[in-house]
Write an enzyme that holds these catalytic residues in place. Structure first.
Site, PDB file in Angstrom:
ATOM      1  N   LYS A   1       0.844  -1.197   0.000  1.00 10.72           N
ATOM      2  CA  LYS A   1       0.000   0.000   0.000  1.00 10.72           C
ATOM      3  C   LYS A   1       0.877   1.245   0.000  1.00 10.72           C
ATOM      4  O   LYS A   1       1.945   1.242   0.601  1.00 10.72           O
ATOM      5  CB  LYS A   1      -0.842   0.043   1.284  1.00 10.72           C
TER       6      LYS A   1
ATOM      7  N   ARG B   1     -10.498 -11.273   2.110  1.00 10.36           N
ATOM      8  CA  ARG B   1     -11.411 -12.293   1.586  1.00 10.36           C
ATOM      9  C   ARG B   1     -10.745 -13.665   1.516  1.00 10.36           C
ATOM     10  O   ARG B   1     -11.407 -14.694   1.637  1.00 10.36           O
ATOM     11  CB  ARG B   1     -11.957 -11.862   0.211  1.00 10.36           C
TER      12      ARG B   1
END
Ligand code: BES
Ligand code: MN
Ligand code: ZN
Length: 502
Positions: free
Chosen positions: A281, A355
């Site tokens: 990120k 996820r």
């Protein structure tokens, strides 16, 4: 801060601050406010007459008492429009009371059971909401304040709030509500502590430790280490964990009261730090990523309160604690990993790690054969784009469940909004070389495709998913009972939902 309900007249207690209330548009104060007005020689009605006070929710008016009554100061707080008044308004009033108390450097505050009189709320509901507002707004996180803060800081704290209710029946019910509110607020504050703690001190082992602390009073816990997770076939979650020096841990909390009618599983995303992995990120997006275990924190918070909630439900809490880091051993874009049920997942972005870990957690949850699975996850930045920082996204396979969750959320003041599990978007998460890919279509419906990715793992079990990426954390303090930092979002909502289901 201590809160207690006393069957006494508000004018009979000496205190630093006495807080009474007024609805918008009321010109002649009645009840407790009327009594205080009288004791102060009509000072309150005079100010209303002079148009200095409208009674908007949270508006305040301060009076010195010049020794006329036992309280050193009186504050009148607005309750807002009577037509729009509800338990959440009381919760906010509780928040304002603490804020005013802190600003006035009051130690002992006396007030009334706001909402139980002309507010029309039942005294139990009013007391619970008030207790929640008081304890939630009194929350502080200054474990890390060092020497620079010591001179006169941390800020003043209110030591005690006494709520007065003279009527017998209201008093009894009020006491029950007060107790429940305090329990739920403290459970929320535990979740806040876990989320606020920097990842350095809240890794997988620390998070599992926090769960272990809750054992007793009917709560049990099983912890799976890396080998245990391997045995269970949780190779998707293990892939995410691989880049970190902090090994993963699987946690299974359970609460099984005798004669339980239903079995519910709550699952929380537990990424103790999300660097993004090899798809690292940018700095600004990484700064708050200690919050990426807020789902698991909500599960732990729920389990702190559970033994005191008297529910005839069997409840299981599951989280797979991992840290998402880049390293020579990290999972890569292009890798294909396998979840516990054999589903293969093509990793196209290591930053869509939530996820991937939830896939295994949900498989494990489904194997418990529950009546319902609910998961909470700081899953997608897209959710913050869609609904902002104050609203969680709800995606569910059951419209009945949706209604219950929306109702519960309204009652607890934790806003949710439903998004569709739109089937045609299943294409967004179809992989050319595996069963699923872990990213959706670029720039489109990211929260929906993340939920659609999760859906196959619950099988036919009724399921609700809450994306709490927005409301898990706040820098804006948009509510008086929500200080800077972790919100503990979901703890009270879950408790309320379970109450509705039981
Ligand atoms: N933990 C983040 C989501 C997040 C973002 C939570 C902001 C709280 C605030 C999640 O793991 C993530 O990085 N999601 C990616 C998914 C994308 C790569 C498909 C995102 O939303 O950018
Ligand atoms: Mn991520
Ligand atoms: Zn994440």
């Amino acid at each position: 801060m201590k809160t207690e309900l006393l069957q006494k007249d508000i004018l009979d207690i000496a205190c630093d601050l006495l807080v009474v209330n007024l609805f918008q548009g009321v010109t002649k104060p009645g009840g407790a406010t009327g009594a205080v007005d009288k004791a102060l020689g009509g000072a309150i009605s005079q100010l209303i007459e002079q148009d200095h006070f409208e009674g908007k929710l949270g508006q305040t008016m301060v009076f010195p008492t010049f020794g006329k009554i036992k309280a050193k100061r009186v504050v009148v707080i607005g309750l807002g429009d009577k037509k729009r008044f509800d338990a959440d308004a009381v919760r906010k009033v509780g928040g304002y009371i603490v804020k005013i108390g802190v600003n006035a450097k009051a130690e002992k505050v006396v007030t009334t059971l706001h909402g139980a009189g002309i507010g029309g709320l039942d005294p139990r509901t009013a007391a619970q909401a008030l207790a929640e507002g008081l304890h939630l707004s009194a929350y502080r996180f200054h474990v890390y304040h060092g020497t620079l803060r010591k001179k006169g800081e941390p800020p003043h704290e209110v030591k005690s709030v006494i709520i007065c209710e003279t009527e017998n029946k209201n008093f009894k019910l009020g006491q029950e509500g007060l107790m429940r509110g305090a329990i739920l607020a403290e459970a929320t504050n535990l979740a806040r502590d876990l989320v606020n703690t920097p990842s350095e001190h809240m890794g997988p082992a620390d998070l599992a430790e926090a769960a272990k602390k809750l054992v007793g009073k009917g709560v049990t816990v099983k912890v799976f280490d890396k080998q245990g997770m391997e045995k269970l076939g949780m190779t998707a979650a293990l892939a995410v964990a691989r880049g970190s020096l902090n090994p993963p841990l699987g946690v299974h909390l359970a609460y099984k009261p005798k004669g339980a009618k239903k079995k519910i599983v709550v699952v929380g995303k537990a990424v103790t730090f999300d660097s993004g992995g090899l798809n690292i990120k940018p700095g600004d997006s990484m700064t708050t990523m200690k919050i990426d275990m807020a789902g698991a924190a909500a599960v732990i918070g729920l389990f702190k309160a559970l033994p005191q909630l008297d529910l005839d439900l069997e409840v299981h809490g599951i989280f797979l604690a991992v840290e998402n880091m880049p390293s020579g051993n990290a999972y890569r874009p292009g890798d294909v990993v396998k979840a516990m049920d054999g589903t293969t997942i093509e990793i196209l972005n290591t930053d869509a790690e939530g996820r991937v870990t939830l896939a295994d957690a949900l498989c494990y949850a489904r194997n418990l054969e529950p009546d319902m699975i609910m998961d909470l996850a700081t899953l997608t930045g897209a959710c913050v784009v869609a609904l902002g920082e104050e609203i969680a996204a709800l995606l569910t396979t059951s419209s009945k469940l949706a209604q219950k969750i929306v109702d519960a959320s309204r009652e607890t003041g934790e806003p949710v909004w439903e998004l569709p599990l739109f089937e045609p978007y299943n294409d967004h998460v179809k992989s050319k070389i595996a069963d699923l890919k872990n990213v959706g279509a670029r720039g489109q419906a990211g929260t929906i495709s993340a939920a659609l990715f999760l859906k196959p793992f619950v099988g036919n079990t009724p399921w609700a998913h809450l994306d709490i990426a927005g409301p898990a954390y706040t820098e804006k303090e948009s509510r008086p009972d929500q200080p800077y930092g972790a919100s503990g979002f979901g703890v009270r909502l879950l408790a309320r939902l379970l109450q509705k289901i039981s």
